[in-house]
Write a protein that holds these residues in place. Structure first.
Motif, mmCIF file in Angstrom:
data_model
loop_
_atom_site.group_PDB
_atom_site.id
_atom_site.type_symbol
_atom_site.label_atom_id
_atom_site.label_comp_id
_atom_site.label_asym_id
_atom_site.label_seq_id
_atom_site.Cartn_x
_atom_site.Cartn_y
_atom_site.Cartn_z
ATOM 1 N N LEU A 289 0.973 -1.194 0.121
ATOM 2 C CA LEU A 289 0.004 -0.046 0.016
ATOM 3 C C LEU A 289 0.863 1.218 0.341
ATOM 4 O O LEU A 289 0.486 2.233 -0.898
ATOM 5 C CB LEU A 289 -0.976 0.003 1.267
ATOM 6 C CG LEU A 289 -1.917 1.051 1.376
ATOM 7 C CD1 LEU A 289 -2.773 1.352 0.232
ATOM 8 C CD2 LEU A 289 -2.505 1.094 2.501
ATOM 9 N N PHE A 290 2.051 1.097 0.821
ATOM 10 C CA PHE A 290 2.844 2.529 0.890
ATOM 11 C C PHE A 290 3.474 2.721 -0.561
ATOM 12 O O PHE A 290 3.459 3.797 -1.000
ATOM 13 C CB PHE A 290 3.853 2.379 1.858
ATOM 14 C CG PHE A 290 3.334 2.582 3.303
ATOM 15 C CD1 PHE A 290 2.182 3.209 3.567
ATOM 16 C CD2 PHE A 290 4.484 2.097 4.422
ATOM 17 C CE1 PHE A 290 1.803 3.446 4.880
ATOM 18 C CE2 PHE A 290 3.789 2.455 5.704
ATOM 19 C CZ PHE A 290 2.761 3.020 5.866
ATOM 20 N N ILE A 291 3.940 1.744 -1.117
ATOM 21 C CA ILE A 291 4.609 1.769 -2.305
ATOM 22 C C ILE A 291 3.641 2.246 -3.737
ATOM 23 O O ILE A 291 3.916 3.065 -4.423
ATOM 24 C CB ILE A 291 5.234 0.316 -2.910
ATOM 25 C CG1 ILE A 291 6.442 0.355 -2.228
ATOM 26 C CG2 ILE A 291 5.766 0.572 -4.235
ATOM 27 C CD1 ILE A 291 7.336 -0.880 -2.271
ATOM 28 N N LEU A 292 2.398 1.811 -3.341
ATOM 29 C CA LEU A 292 1.408 2.016 -4.363
ATOM 30 C C LEU A 292 0.985 3.728 -4.294
ATOM 31 O O LEU A 292 0.846 4.200 -5.194
ATOM 32 C CB LEU A 292 -0.222 1.394 -4.225
ATOM 33 C CG LEU A 292 -1.239 1.683 -5.158
ATOM 34 C CD1 LEU A 292 -1.050 1.315 -6.584
ATOM 35 C CD2 LEU A 292 -2.340 1.029 -4.596
ATOM 36 N N LEU A 293 0.801 4.016 -2.937
ATOM 37 C CA LEU A 293 0.526 5.201 -2.607
ATOM 38 C C LEU A 293 1.817 6.442 -3.267
ATOM 39 O O LEU A 293 1.666 7.524 -3.769
ATOM 40 C CB LEU A 293 0.108 5.663 -1.225
ATOM 41 C CG LEU A 293 -1.028 5.197 -0.640
ATOM 42 C CD1 LEU A 293 -1.242 5.338 0.440
ATOM 43 C CD2 LEU A 293 -2.262 5.732 -1.610
#
Length: 137
Positions: free
Chosen positions: A32-36
């Motif tokens: 999720l962090f990398i996607l954001l």
């Protein structure tokens, strides 16, 4: 290519040393962090991160410069019927800050979530705790 597939399979294989909350910490949260971060980086470097008002008589290069300046320096919000305030306190109260380091901090946090899991997995297999854990299951 086989190395990539084996690495991906090793990442997704359940090893009975974690539960849903562990996977939430080392798999889902970094993803999720990398996607954001990728969405933010795309908006920052590919799209238009901020729109600044500039005079109509400015050439295109000056407009691009003013957008870059507004992105780096803080700006402030005014409605179209308001005039530019002369008081510094009023300007600071309407100030809009844009943090350029957010995507890089998100990537760093994603790496730190996954690094903890990697260290745990390495010490778990080396120390033999995994075999004792299997006896209780």
């Amino acid at each position: 290519m086989d190395f990539l597939i084996d690495t991906l399979n090793g990442f997704l294989t359940d090893r009975n040393e974690d539960d849903f909350f562990d996977r939430l910490n080392y798999q889902y949260t970094p993803t999720l962090f990398i996607l954001l971060a990728m969405i933010n980086i795309t908006k920052l470097y590919v799209g238009s991160a901020i729109t600044c008002f500039s005079k109509a008589e400015f050439p295109k290069s000056w407009n691009e410069y003013s957008k870059d300046y507004c992105l780096i320096e803080n700006t402030y919000y005014l409605r179209t019927d308001e005039s530019i305030p002369l008081e510094l306190e009023t300007r600071n109260s309407k100030q809009i800050s844009y943090y350029q380091w957010v995507p890089f901090m998100l990537i760093l946090q994603a790496a730190s979530f996954y690094l903890v899991h990697t260290i745990w997995r390495a010490f778990n297999w080396i120390s033999g705790i995994f075999f004792q854990y299997k006896l209780f299951i």
